[in-house]
Enzyme design. Sequence first.
Site, short mmCIF file in Angstrom:
data_model
loop_
_atom_site.label_atom_id
_atom_site.label_comp_id
_atom_site.label_asym_id
_atom_site.label_seq_id
_atom_site.Cartn_x
_atom_site.Cartn_y
_atom_site.Cartn_z
N ASP A 69 39.66 40.40 26.80
CA ASP A 69 38.08 39.11 27.09
C ASP A 69 37.50 39.31 28.40
O ASP A 69 37.94 40.58 28.86
CB ASP A 69 38.91 37.67 26.67
CG ASP A 69 40.05 37.62 28.31
OD1 ASP A 69 40.06 38.46 28.82
OD2 ASP A 69 39.86 36.46 27.89
N TYR B 196 36.04 39.44 31.87
CA TYR B 196 35.57 39.46 33.00
C TYR B 196 34.88 37.74 33.74
O TYR B 196 33.66 37.26 33.03
CB TYR B 196 34.73 39.92 34.48
CG TYR B 196 34.81 41.64 33.94
CD1 TYR B 196 36.62 42.01 34.69
CD2 TYR B 196 34.78 41.87 34.33
CE1 TYR B 196 36.73 43.18 34.97
CE2 TYR B 196 34.89 43.41 33.86
CZ TYR B 196 35.90 44.47 34.48
OH TYR B 196 36.95 45.36 34.50
N PHE C 84 35.31 45.80 30.39
CA PHE C 84 36.40 47.01 31.53
C PHE C 84 34.45 47.10 32.04
O PHE C 84 34.48 47.32 33.55
CB PHE C 84 36.48 47.94 30.98
CG PHE C 84 37.46 48.31 30.63
CD1 PHE C 84 38.45 47.96 31.62
CD2 PHE C 84 37.98 48.68 28.80
CE1 PHE C 84 40.12 47.37 30.84
CE2 PHE C 84 39.36 47.83 28.43
CZ PHE C 84 40.11 47.85 29.60
N HIS D 128 48.03 49.15 31.09
CA HIS D 128 46.49 48.64 30.58
C HIS D 128 46.37 49.21 32.95
O HIS D 128 47.61 49.42 33.55
CB HIS D 128 46.99 47.49 31.24
CG HIS D 128 45.65 46.39 31.53
ND1 HIS D 128 44.04 46.18 32.43
CD2 HIS D 128 44.37 46.69 30.19
CE1 HIS D 128 43.02 45.42 32.10
NE2 HIS D 128 43.49 46.11 30.68
#
Length: 257
Positions: free
Chosen positions: A90, A92, A103, A218
Site C-alpha cells: 500500500d 507510503y 515504491f 521484500h
Amino acid sequence: MFDSDALFELEPPAADSVSFADLARRPLNELVAPDWAEALAPVEPQLREVLAFLDGEVAAGHEVLPSPSNMLRAFRQPLAGVRVLIVGQDPYPTPGHAVGLSFAVDGATRPIPRSLANMYKELQTDLGFPPRVHGDLSRWAEQGVLLLNRVLSVRAGAAGSHRNKGWEAVTAAAIRAVADRVSADSAGPAPLVVILWGKDAESVRPLLGSAAVISSAHPSPLSASRGFFGSRPFSRTNAMLQEQGNGTVDWELPPLP
C-alpha cells in the site's frame, strides 16, 4: 521494442482542483486509459464505493494519500503496453511521499524511503547503475513497467489503514487483466514478467496464470538481507523479456527527475 509514444495522454488535474467525490462521479474512461476502462468495468461498482469511502475519510478530517489526482495514476499507462508488473503493498503513509506508483515517491522527496534505497543498491549490484537520490520512477512506467500497489490509498500516518476497504477487488481485476492479455498477432499471452517481493505480493500468484514470475524477499530493511539482495531481479527480467521477444527495460534512472 516498446513504443513510448503509445502512452495514453491523460494529464492529472492539479491536486487542489479535484476531490475523491469528483472522481467517484466521473466516467471511468476519464479516470484511466481506455483499455483499462474496459478491463476494470466489471469492478466499477467496487471502485466507486472505495472512492466514496475515501471522500468520507476526508470529510471526517483524515488526510488520505496519495492525492486524488494521483490515486489512479498507475492506470494512465495503457494496459496494452504493460511488459513488467511490480506489485507493491500500500502507499507510503508519510505525507508527501505517495504518488500513485508503487515504491516511487515525488522527485523532490529527501531522503528516499529505505525500501527504495535498497532497490537502488540491488540495481547497482545487478546492472551497475549508480543509486539515485530521488525516487521518481516515471521513466520505468514510461517503458511499460506497471508499478501497482495492492491497495491504492492509505490514511496519513497509518500504514495499512485502507486494507479490506475495497481496493483488493479492483487491483485483483487489474492483475488478472494484465496476465490474461492476448496479443493481436498471437493466440498466446502477451509478453509479461511479474516481480513479486515479499509475502503480500506472493498472495497474487494465483491471479497470474502462466506469466513469468520473479519472486524474492521484500526490499524493506527488515527483510532485504533475507533474499532480496543478490536476487538480480532487473537483469533477470530483461533476460525473460528478451526470451519473449519484447526487448528490454532500461532500468537506469536520470540523475535528477
